[in-house]
Design a protein around this motif. Structure first.
Motif, PDB file in Angstrom:
ATOM      1  N   ARG A  97     -39.317   9.896   9.135  1.00 49.98           N
ATOM      2  CA  ARG A  97     -39.201  10.443  10.454  1.00 49.98           C
ATOM      3  C   ARG A  97     -38.439   9.346  11.243  1.00 49.98           C
ATOM      4  N   ARG A 134     -37.001  10.384  20.977  1.00 50.19           N
ATOM      5  CA  ARG A 134     -36.798  11.512  20.181  1.00 50.19           C
ATOM      6  C   ARG A 134     -37.197  11.501  18.776  1.00 50.19           C
ATOM      7  N   HIS A 135     -37.908  12.336  18.222  1.00 53.39           N
ATOM      8  CA  HIS A 135     -38.316  12.640  16.829  1.00 53.39           C
ATOM      9  C   HIS A 135     -37.264  13.220  15.873  1.00 53.39           C
ATOM     10  N   CYS A 136     -36.997  12.975  14.664  1.00 56.23           N
ATOM     11  CA  CYS A 136     -35.859  13.606  14.021  1.00 56.23           C
ATOM     12  C   CYS A 136     -36.460  13.286  12.643  1.00 56.23           C
ATOM     13  N   TYR A 137     -36.249  14.350  11.739  1.00 53.70           N
ATOM     14  CA  TYR A 137     -36.921  14.450  10.342  1.00 53.70           C
ATOM     15  C   TYR A 137     -35.704  14.746   9.300  1.00 53.70           C
ATOM     16  N   LYS A 190     -32.577  17.384  12.856  1.00 58.12           N
ATOM     17  CA  LYS A 190     -33.490  18.174  12.793  1.00 58.12           C
ATOM     18  C   LYS A 190     -34.404  17.751  13.672  1.00 58.12           C
ATOM     19  N   THR A 191     -34.994  18.232  14.933  1.00 58.54           N
ATOM     20  CA  THR A 191     -35.600  17.646  15.855  1.00 58.54           C
ATOM     21  C   THR A 191     -37.031  18.347  15.808  1.00 58.54           C
ATOM     22  N   GLU A 192     -37.308  19.415  15.105  1.00 57.87           N
ATOM     23  CA  GLU A 192     -38.742  20.012  14.988  1.00 57.87           C
ATOM     24  C   GLU A 192     -39.073  19.830  13.505  1.00 57.87           C
ATOM     25  N   PHE A 193     -40.400  19.615  13.381  1.00 59.50           N
ATOM     26  CA  PHE A 193     -40.820  19.430  12.140  1.00 59.50           C
ATOM     27  C   PHE A 193     -41.046  20.663  11.163  1.00 59.50           C
ATOM     28  N   SER A 207     -40.274  25.092  11.121  1.00 61.42           N
ATOM     29  CA  SER A 207     -39.081  25.996  11.000  1.00 61.42           C
ATOM     30  C   SER A 207     -38.358  25.601  12.552  1.00 61.42           C
ATOM     31  N   ASN A 208     -37.073  25.609  12.302  1.00 69.38           N
ATOM     32  CA  ASN A 208     -36.435  25.544  13.511  1.00 69.38           C
ATOM     33  C   ASN A 208     -35.960  26.526  14.694  1.00 69.38           C
ATOM     34  N   THR A 219     -36.190  26.766  18.083  1.00 70.62           N
ATOM     35  CA  THR A 219     -35.334  26.827  19.137  1.00 70.62           C
ATOM     36  C   THR A 219     -33.512  26.835  18.816  1.00 70.62           C
TER      37      THR A 219
END
Length: 178
Positions: A92, A120-123, A169-172, A174-175, A177
């Motif tokens: 993260r 902002r969190h990215c993965y 990738k900003t959602e943990f 499935s993307n 949005t």
């Protein structure tokens, strides 16, 4: 303009150089050829960081830097797997840029800027490829390339911190949005 085999003089109109307008130069890495006047114009109209980018193939000469405002980039491992990466944990990344005042390199020097959505969190998957991408993102952060100040394509707000063309990738899960 690109110099062809039966090349005409450069059509560049600007400060007169001590170079004949029909002289061409070849870029060393990619081999593309341009009038020297055009190369000087490309350099002078670039982002003033000492780099030049070939307009034909986008090869970068020198070290490209950006205008990202000051902030913090941190990362750590979390014990969960990303979709499609069930064999590993997750890296993260947390970016945090506070609002502030624009510097001389920004669109409106002296004017304040906003910084919405921080931290902002990215993965990334904690795999060999994911760790390689993390190393490249750390270089991009140091070179001030990940964020910029501009107009948000989401909200239309100007003078705000925006992503600068390096997709994350900003959602943990499935993307959803996009």
């Amino acid at each position: 303009p690109r110099a062809g085999p039966h090349s005409a003089p450069s059509g560049y109109k600007g400060p007169q150089l001590a170079v004949k307008p029909d002289l061409v130069g070849k870029l060393v890495k990619c081999g593309h050829v341009f009038h020297l006047h055009c190369l000087v114009a490309m350099y002078n109209n670039g982002n003033k960081d000492g780099s030049l980018q070939c307009p034909t193939c986008k090869t970068i000469y020198g070290v490209k830097t950006g205008t990202q405002p000051p902030g913090k980039m941190e990362y750590h491992i979390i014990p969960h797997a990303l979709p499609g990466h069930s064999d590993c944990k997750t890296i993260r990344i947390i970016y945090n840029i506070p609002p502030g005042v624009q510097g001389p390199e920004h669109p409106n020097p002296g004017k304040s800027f906003t910084a919405r959505g921080f931290p902002r969190h990215c993965y990334l998957p904690d795999s060999e490829k994911g760790r390689k991408v993390l190393k490249l993102l750390l270089v991009a952060w140091d070179r001030r390339l990940i964020f910029a100040i501009g107009t948000s394509s989401t909200t239309g707000e100007s003078d705000t911190v925006i992503w600068n063309e390096i997709h994350h990738k900003t959602e943990f899960g499935s993307n959803l949005t996009g």
